[in-house]
Structures are given as structure tokens and as C-alpha cells.
Design a protein around this motif. Structure first.
Motif, PDB file in Angstrom:
ATOM      1  N   PHE A  52      64.063  34.084  13.192  1.00  0.00           N
ATOM      2  CA  PHE A  52      65.081  35.098  13.461  1.00  0.00           C
ATOM      3  C   PHE A  52      66.409  34.491  13.899  1.00  0.00           C
ATOM      4  N   LEU A  53      66.379  33.573  14.876  1.00  0.00           N
ATOM      5  CA  LEU A  53      67.612  33.027  15.438  1.00  0.00           C
ATOM      6  C   LEU A  53      67.398  31.565  15.799  1.00  0.00           C
ATOM      7  N   TYR A  54      68.348  30.720  15.369  1.00  0.00           N
ATOM      8  CA  TYR A  54      68.225  29.280  15.544  1.00  0.00           C
ATOM      9  C   TYR A  54      69.440  28.732  16.295  1.00  0.00           C
ATOM     10  N   GLY A  55      69.408  27.442  16.594  1.00  0.00           N
ATOM     11  CA  GLY A  55      70.551  26.797  17.207  1.00  0.00           C
ATOM     12  C   GLY A  55      71.752  26.827  16.284  1.00  0.00           C
ATOM     13  N   GLY A  56      72.948  26.866  16.854  1.00  0.00           N
ATOM     14  CA  GLY A  56      74.166  26.945  16.063  1.00  0.00           C
ATOM     15  C   GLY A  56      75.022  28.103  16.536  1.00  0.00           C
ATOM     16  N   THR A  57      75.988  28.486  15.731  1.00  0.00           N
ATOM     17  CA  THR A  57      76.891  29.590  16.073  1.00  0.00           C
ATOM     18  C   THR A  57      76.716  30.729  15.076  1.00  0.00           C
ATOM     19  N   TYR A  58      76.398  31.908  15.596  1.00  0.00           N
ATOM     20  CA  TYR A  58      76.124  33.082  14.773  1.00  0.00           C
ATOM     21  C   TYR A  58      77.017  34.237  15.195  1.00  0.00           C
ATOM     22  N   LEU A  59      77.372  35.073  14.233  1.00  0.00           N
ATOM     23  CA  LEU A  59      78.097  36.304  14.507  1.00  0.00           C
ATOM     24  C   LEU A  59      77.104  37.452  14.587  1.00  0.00           C
ATOM     25  N   PHE A  60      77.324  38.352  15.541  1.00  0.00           N
ATOM     26  CA  PHE A  60      76.550  39.597  15.587  1.00  0.00           C
ATOM     27  C   PHE A  60      77.562  40.730  15.502  1.00  0.00           C
ATOM     28  N   VAL A  61      77.550  41.424  14.372  1.00  0.00           N
ATOM     29  CA  VAL A  61      78.654  42.320  14.029  1.00  0.00           C
ATOM     30  C   VAL A  61      78.152  43.754  13.888  1.00  0.00           C
ATOM     31  N   LYS A 119      73.867  54.783   8.946  1.00  0.00           N
ATOM     32  CA  LYS A 119      74.442  55.711   7.978  1.00  0.00           C
ATOM     33  C   LYS A 119      75.331  56.730   8.686  1.00  0.00           C
ATOM     34  N   LYS A 120      74.857  57.223   9.847  1.00  0.00           N
ATOM     35  CA  LYS A 120      75.655  58.139  10.667  1.00  0.00           C
ATOM     36  C   LYS A 120      75.608  57.650  12.110  1.00  0.00           C
ATOM     37  N   ARG A 121      76.721  57.801  12.820  1.00  0.00           N
ATOM     38  CA  ARG A 121      76.793  57.299  14.185  1.00  0.00           C
ATOM     39  C   ARG A 121      75.737  57.938  15.087  1.00  0.00           C
ATOM     40  N   THR A 122      75.358  59.195  14.790  1.00  0.00           N
ATOM     41  CA  THR A 122      74.404  59.893  15.642  1.00  0.00           C
ATOM     42  C   THR A 122      72.951  59.515  15.340  1.00  0.00           C
ATOM     43  N   ASP A 123      72.712  58.709  14.294  1.00  0.00           N
ATOM     44  CA  ASP A 123      71.350  58.303  13.956  1.00  0.00           C
ATOM     45  C   ASP A 123      70.753  57.418  15.041  1.00  0.00           C
ATOM     46  N   ASN A 124      69.449  57.541  15.230  1.00  0.00           N
ATOM     47  CA  ASN A 124      68.732  56.599  16.089  1.00  0.00           C
ATOM     48  C   ASN A 124      68.340  55.334  15.334  1.00  0.00           C
ATOM     49  N   THR A 125      68.322  55.420  14.010  1.00  0.00           N
ATOM     50  CA  THR A 125      67.862  54.312  13.174  1.00  0.00           C
ATOM     51  C   THR A 125      69.054  53.499  12.671  1.00  0.00           C
ATOM     52  N   ALA A 126      68.895  52.184  12.677  1.00  0.00           N
ATOM     53  CA  ALA A 126      69.930  51.284  12.171  1.00  0.00           C
ATOM     54  C   ALA A 126      69.293  50.238  11.278  1.00  0.00           C
ATOM     55  N   VAL A 127      70.105  49.639  10.437  1.00  0.00           N
ATOM     56  CA  VAL A 127      69.682  48.533   9.580  1.00  0.00           C
ATOM     57  C   VAL A 127      70.347  47.262  10.086  1.00  0.00           C
ATOM     58  N   MET A 128      69.572  46.192  10.187  1.00  0.00           N
ATOM     59  CA  MET A 128      70.098  44.896  10.600  1.00  0.00           C
ATOM     60  C   MET A 128      69.936  43.922   9.438  1.00  0.00           C
ATOM     61  N   ASP A 129      71.051  43.523   8.845  1.00  0.00           N
ATOM     62  CA  ASP A 129      71.052  42.523   7.775  1.00  0.00           C
ATOM     63  C   ASP A 129      71.268  41.150   8.390  1.00  0.00           C
ATOM     64  N   ILE A 130      70.484  40.179   7.961  1.00  0.00           N
ATOM     65  CA  ILE A 130      70.533  38.836   8.536  1.00  0.00           C
ATOM     66  C   ILE A 130      70.703  37.822   7.421  1.00  0.00           C
ATOM     67  N   VAL A 131      71.636  36.906   7.598  1.00  0.00           N
ATOM     68  CA  VAL A 131      71.827  35.817   6.652  1.00  0.00           C
ATOM     69  C   VAL A 131      72.159  34.567   7.448  1.00  0.00           C
ATOM     70  N   GLY A 132      71.671  33.413   7.009  1.00  0.00           N
ATOM     71  CA  GLY A 132      71.957  32.182   7.742  1.00  0.00           C
ATOM     72  C   GLY A 132      71.520  30.951   6.990  1.00  0.00           C
ATOM     73  N   ARG A 133      71.935  29.809   7.512  1.00  0.00           N
ATOM     74  CA  ARG A 133      71.611  28.536   6.876  1.00  0.00           C
ATOM     75  C   ARG A 133      70.180  28.102   7.155  1.00  0.00           C
ATOM     76  N   ASP A 134      69.640  28.471   8.315  1.00  0.00           N
ATOM     77  CA  ASP A 134      68.332  27.960   8.727  1.00  0.00           C
ATOM     78  C   ASP A 134      67.226  29.004   8.737  1.00  0.00           C
ATOM     79  N   GLN A 135      67.556  30.257   8.426  1.00  0.00           N
ATOM     80  CA  GLN A 135      66.514  31.264   8.390  1.00  0.00           C
ATOM     81  C   GLN A 135      66.630  32.067   7.104  1.00  0.00           C
TER      82      GLN A 135
END
Length: 377
Positions: free
Chosen positions: A77-86, A254-270
Motif C-alpha cells: 500500500f505505502l512505501y518509503g519515498g515521497t507520495y501525494l495524497f490528493v 461521485k457526490k460530496r454527500t456520499d459516504n463511499t469514496a474511491v481511492m486510486d493508487i499509483v506508484g513506483r514500488d507498489q
């Protein structure tokens, strides 16, 4: 120590029903001098051309060098280095930052992902301590993590943020994760602050720091207002931010009032992932629902399996030449030179999956060092 057992990568398809998985016996963070992840060789002298030319390394030297192993903060999920969380403002980023910080400090699995315990620094630069107190008490009650630290003010990079962070790491040798919430609070203000070169430069500075000290810098940032088919194009600013970073997490609804969110992840080591998570409004934590694809599991490596069996409970350390090691591994049909190079390449895997530290010392003759650092259950 009891029976040796290889740890496996988490399978993202296993959902959470509100309860965290039972905690395994996890090893404390390895000393930063071992965990440094910059690409400088530990055993290889610097090479430089005549008259100030390029510093180069041959392919032979590359394979014959032991580089510091990369250790994950959260496996898969998360490794050493610098990552953005947006994410968009008020989408729930700060709640997830608090959740992640607490789990790493306590060594508790995050959903179904194993966590490597270590000290955490959370720069909550858009909060105050009273708000942090209320938020964390709702999320986790009053059980404290003594190795989780907060600051609500910090210098910008131009003013000396790196010196402040360096001081913290020197005081806390097991520092593993530093969260900066948000990027805008630590970046310098200038007329070209939204240029590609400026964006690339600021993340490069942060990455140089994380690589030097072998920690993870997770930098919170905002999305732009314009929608895009590619969620990573929604990062506010230019492509220089993502281009310089080791990876990024994009949280969107999809909507600000939703309880559900999608988390897209991209990286060099994962591996690239798309997770669906749900916000529990009563406890104010994010719970795992599903993953778009399962994490790919690397098949067992016969050489690493053999070394794992070779180091027994009675003999947890070994030192000798590659030729001597081959005599202890009769099923490995390799030359001594090939054995060393293969171990040089997979030393991170040997450490992260089997808890075995490896080095290959130069001297009158090369000596391989194997040392089991983790107690297996």
C-alpha cells in the motif's frame, strides 16, 4: 522463536466488516542506516569521468553491489519515498491521515494490509490541537500511541522545514512516516508557483529528504475543480508534482454527500490499485469495501526459501563466502558469482518477506552475511 513462516502480500479482495484483522507479530522498524533508500551503493566506490565527467557504474558493478533494501510502511500500500495524497476539500483526507498515522504508530493492520510499526510525525498545518484532540478521541477513544507526534505549525521549505524534520528524525531513530497536511502550507510563495519547474522542484526537495533518511513523506494536496477521465489529471497544479513523486493517492466521490469514496493508487514500488472505501460517520474512520483487482502475488523464490530454511532457531546468523554458502544449499545449482548477484538483487524481498538481513562485504574475499531480524510465529 517458533516455526519460521514466510509472510505474504495482502489480498485486497478481502473486505472489512468494521472490525480490524487480528494483529500478527510484526517487527519494529529497522535502523535507518539500513533502511535508507537512496540509490547510492553501500559497497561500491564512486566512479567519475575525467575532467568532471559523468559518474557512471557498469552493469557488472551494478549487479555486484548491495543497495539498501526498501521496506514498506504498509505492505502492498505505502512505501518509503515521497507520495501525494490528493482529494477535494472536506472529502475526508484528514480523517484518513489520522487513521493511517495511528495504525502505523500502533503497528495495527490497516484494513487487510500489514503495517510496519514506527514513529509517526503528523504536521496538521490546517488544524489546531483542540480539534485534533476531539477528532482522534472519536476515532480511537483515549488509547494513546506514545510514538505518534503532532505539530500545527512548521516552516516552509525555503525557511528550513528540512532542518526541522531532520531534528525530529535524529531524536526518533525509528521514524517511519511523516505526513504533511497540506503542501500549500510548506511551499514557498512566488510568481511562478504554479509552473511545472516550480512544482517539480518542491517535490524533488521533499523526495531528496525522504530518500536520504529512509522515511515516507505523505503530502496532502487538493484536486482542481475541473473533472477529468483520468483521476490523476485532477491534481491541482502541473504534472511536475506527480512527475517528481514516487506515487500518488487520489480520493474522490461521485457526490460530496456520499459516504463511499474511491481511492486510486499509483506508484513506483507498489501495484496500481483502485479501492472502494466507506466512511463510518459514527466512528469517523474509513472502512474497506472492495478492490477493483487483487494484488498480484509473486511466486515463491526457491533461493529465498532455501535460505529461510537454512537459518534455524539455533543458528539465526551466518557469515561466509558464496562458495561456502552453496555447500549449505545443495539444491541450488548456481555458481558462487551468480548466487551473490541474485542475492544482491532480491535483498529487499529477503528482508521484507522473510525478516532476514543480507549484506555482501568487500575485503580480502567477499563475505556474505545473513541475519534473521524477525521473530516468526
Amino acid at each position: 522463536m517458533t516455526e519460521k513462516k514466510k509472510s505474504t502480500a495482502p489480498v485486497s479482495s478481502v473486505g472489512a466488516d468494521g472490525e480490524q484483522p487480528k494483529t500478527k507479530n510484526h517487527t519494529e522498524i529497522i535502523a535507518n542506516e539500513i533502511a535508507q533508500i537512496n540509490l547510492q551503493a553501500t559497497n561500491c566506490p564512486e566512479k567519475s569521468g575525467q575532467g568532471g565527467g559523468l559518474q557512471t557504474v557498469s552493469m557488472t558493478e551494478l549487479y555486484d553491489t548491495v543497495y539498501p533494501p526498501r521496506t514498506p510502511v504498509v505492505d502492498g500500500f505505502l512505501y518509503g519515498g515521497t507520495y501525494l495524497f490528493v482529494g477535494a476539500p472536506k472529502v475526508g483526507k484528514s480523517f484518513f491521515m489520522g487513521q493511517l498515522a495511528y495504525h502505523v504508530a500502533m503497528g495495527l493492520p490497516l484494513w487487510n494490509y500489514p503495517v510496519r510499526k514506527g514513529t509517526v510525525l503528523y504536521l496538521a498545518l490546517e488544524d489546531d490541537y483542540a480539534r485534533l484532540q476531539r477528532r482522534l478521541s472519536v476515532m480511537f477513544g483515549v488509547e494513546c500511541a506514545d510514538n505518534l507526534f503532532f505539530a500545527t505549525q512548521a516552516k516552509t521549505l525555503n525557511e528550513g522545514l528540512d532542518g526541522e524534520l531532520e531534528g525530529f528524525i535524529k531524536e526518533h531513530k525509528d521514524a517511519r512516516l511523516i505526513i504533511i497536511d497540506t503542501l500549500q502550507k510548506v511551499r514557498e510563495v512566488g510568481g511562478d508557483r504554479y509552473s511545472y519547474s516550480s512544482d517539480y522542484e518542491i517535490v524533488t526537495k521533499l523526495k531528496s529528504f525522504s530518500d536520504k533518511y529512509g522515511v515516507c513523506l505523505l503530502v496532502v494536496h487538493h484536486t482542481r475543480k475541473l473533472e477529468s477521465e483520468d483521476s490523476f489529471d485532477m491534481i491541482s497544479g502541473t504534472n511536475g508534482l506527480l512527475g517528481a513523486a514516487d506515487g500518488a493517492f487520489i480520493m474522490h466521490k461521485k457526490k460530496r454527500t456520499d459516504n463511499t469514496a474511491v481511492m486510486d493508487i499509483v506508484g513506483r514500488d507498489q501495484p496500481d490499485q483502485e479501492l472502494t472505501i466507506e466512511f463510518d460517520r459514527e466512528q469517523c474512520i474509513w472502512k474497506f469495501q472492495k478492490a477493483e483487482t487483487e494484488l498480484w502475488k509473486q511466486p515463491p523464490n526457491p533461493l529465498l526459501e532455501a535460505i529461510n530454511e537454512f537459518l534455524t532457531e539455533e543458528m539465526q546468523e551466518w557469515e561466509g563466502t558464496a562458495t561456502e554458502l552453496l555447500k549449505q544449499l545443495p539444491d541450488m545449482q548456481l555458481s558462487a558469482n551468480v548466487l551473490s548477484r541474485k542475492l544482491n538483487v532480491v535483498n529487499s524481498q529477503l528482508l521484507n518477506e522473510y525478516g532476514i538481513f543480507y549484506d555482501n562485504k568487500r575485503g580480502h574475499e567477499r563475505k556474505i552475511i545473513l541475519k534473521r531480524l524477525e521473530q516468526k510465529s
